[in-house]
Design an enzyme around this catalytic site. Structure first.
Site, PDB file in Angstrom:
ATOM      1  CG  ASP A  67      -0.274  -0.383   2.525  1.00  0.00           C
ATOM      2  OD1 ASP A  67       0.971  -0.422   2.562  1.00  0.00           O
ATOM      3  OD2 ASP A  67      -0.986  -0.634   3.508  1.00  0.00           O
ATOM      4  CG  ASN A 136      -8.843  -1.085  11.829  1.00  0.00           C
ATOM      5  OD1 ASN A 136      -7.912  -1.768  11.405  1.00  0.00           O
ATOM      6  ND2 ASN A 136      -9.274  -0.006  11.205  1.00  0.00           N
ATOM      7  CG  HIS A 138      -5.828  -1.900   8.688  1.00  0.00           C
ATOM      8  ND1 HIS A 138      -5.976  -0.560   8.995  1.00  0.00           N
ATOM      9  CD2 HIS A 138      -4.499  -2.152   8.807  1.00  0.00           C
ATOM     10  CE1 HIS A 138      -4.793  -0.042   9.267  1.00  0.00           C
ATOM     11  NE2 HIS A 138      -3.875  -0.992   9.172  1.00  0.00           N
ATOM     12  CD  GLU A 143      -8.757   1.265   7.436  1.00  0.00           C
ATOM     13  OE1 GLU A 143      -8.618   0.310   8.234  1.00  0.00           O
ATOM     14  OE2 GLU A 143      -8.360   2.408   7.697  1.00  0.00           O
TER      15      GLU A 143
HETATM   16  C1  GLP Z   1      -0.468   0.396   8.705  1.00  0.00           C
HETATM   17  C2  GLP Z   1      -0.222  -0.375   7.389  1.00  0.00           C
HETATM   18  C3  GLP Z   1      -0.334  -1.863   7.589  1.00  0.00           C
HETATM   19  C4  GLP Z   1       0.312  -2.220   8.908  1.00  0.00           C
HETATM   20  C5  GLP Z   1      -0.517  -1.697  10.029  1.00  0.00           C
HETATM   21  C6  GLP Z   1       0.102  -1.868  11.402  1.00  0.00           C
HETATM   22  O1  GLP Z   1      -1.403   1.384   8.613  1.00  0.00           O
HETATM   23  N1  GLP Z   1      -1.027   0.015   6.281  1.00  0.00           N
HETATM   24  O2  GLP Z   1       0.236  -2.542   6.489  1.00  0.00           O
HETATM   25  O3  GLP Z   1       0.382  -3.631   9.047  1.00  0.00           O
HETATM   26  O4  GLP Z   1      -0.946  -0.375   9.798  1.00  0.00           O
HETATM   27  O5  GLP Z   1       1.160  -1.009  11.611  1.00  0.00           O
HETATM   28  P1  GLP Z   1       2.161  -1.129  12.835  1.00  0.00           P
HETATM   29  O6  GLP Z   1       3.065  -2.270  12.533  1.00  0.00           O
HETATM   30  O7  GLP Z   1       2.886   0.179  12.856  1.00  0.00           O
HETATM   31  O8  GLP Z   1       1.339  -1.354  14.037  1.00  0.00           O
END
Ligand code: GLP
Length: 241
Positions: A67, A136, A138, A143
């Site tokens: 992404d 959440n 995702h 989402e």
């Molecule tokens: C982000 C990314 C995800 C990631 C998630 C958790 O927004 N789009 O790919 O896995 O949120 O992030 P973190 O590892 O910083 O908790």
């Protein structure tokens, strides 16, 4: 599903890097699906170490990231392009022509998304997809919603996600409100999936993802259907599993 619950973040980073390194050794022209976020940072550092030791070679590998924020250019310090260059891509011997991240700066979102899916398909599909998980539930930026979206697409980020990611920006208002994300088809078509999570803040999300019903309200729950899922969590993230 193979589930590993390890002691702490360091162990998680090492174990996850080992899983990826093994796959690269088996298939040196591997197609890797990559993720951002704070969780994989330690794992990328381990992979860079293994690369520096001569243990793994990325010269024939290619990558597709999950992404990118919509509206941030590649040089923006919070863009996922910047993150990937900083933590991995500029530190290993990968051919930059073989690294792919959706462009967040485009007037033609539809074209970018369509071409991204076509390129993934033309590569033969993803061999190993790395995933983190949002609080959440995702994955990528898929989402929670009323249905799963198959293709790469643009999404409106939820309040939860904006709040969770605000820590990387000066103010909440600076967090981009939209992102482009790979959809569920490319993720689920991956031959192998590696899901990682760390910290108590992810315990509920991991429980809902792996032990709850399969529902688009918890996008990661669809991973229960994958035949070749490896999950690595630390004690805190795995507390409810
Ligand atoms: C982000 C990314 C995800 C990631 C998630 C958790 O927004 N789009 O790919 O896995 O949120 O992030 P973190 O590892 O910083 O908790």
């Amino acid at each position: 599903m193979k589930l590993y619950i390890v002691e702490n973040y360091d162990e998680l980073s090492k174990k996850a890097a080992e899983v990826i390194a093994e796959e690269i050794k088996i298939k040196n022209d591997i197609v890797l699906g990559l993720a951002t976020g704070s969780t994989p940072e330690g794992m990328y550092a381990e992979l860079v170490k293994m690369h520096d030791n001569g243990e793994i070679d990325f010269s024939n590998a290619s990558t597709f990231n999950l992404d990118e924020y919509y509206g941030l250019d590649d040089e923006h310090e919070q863009s996922y392009h910047y993150f990937m260059n900083k933590h991995l891509l500029k530190k290993i011997n990968i051919d930059s022509k073989k690294t792919n991240i959706p462009s967040g700066c485009t007037d033609d979102v539809e074209k970018v998304c369509k071409e991204y899916d076509e390129k993934i398909e033309a590569s033969g599909g993803i061999d190993l997809q790395l995933l983190g998980i949002g609080m959440n539930g995702h994955i990528g930026f898929n989402e929670p919603g009323n249905y799963f979206v198959g293709e790469t697409h643009i999404v409106n980020l939820t309040e939860d996600t904006l709040d969770a990611n605000a820590r990387f920006f000066e103010t909440l208002d600076d967090v981009p409100k939209k992102a482009i994300t790979m959809g569920m088809k490319s993720i689920l078509n991956s031959k192998k999936i590696l899901l990682i999570a760390s910290g108590s803040g992810k315990a509920d999300a991991m429980y809902m993802a792996l032990r709850g019903p399969i529902t688009p309200k918890v996008p990661a729950s669809i991973l229960q259907l994958h035949q070749n899922l490896i999950v690595i969590v630390d004690n805190e993230a795995g507390a409810k599993l």
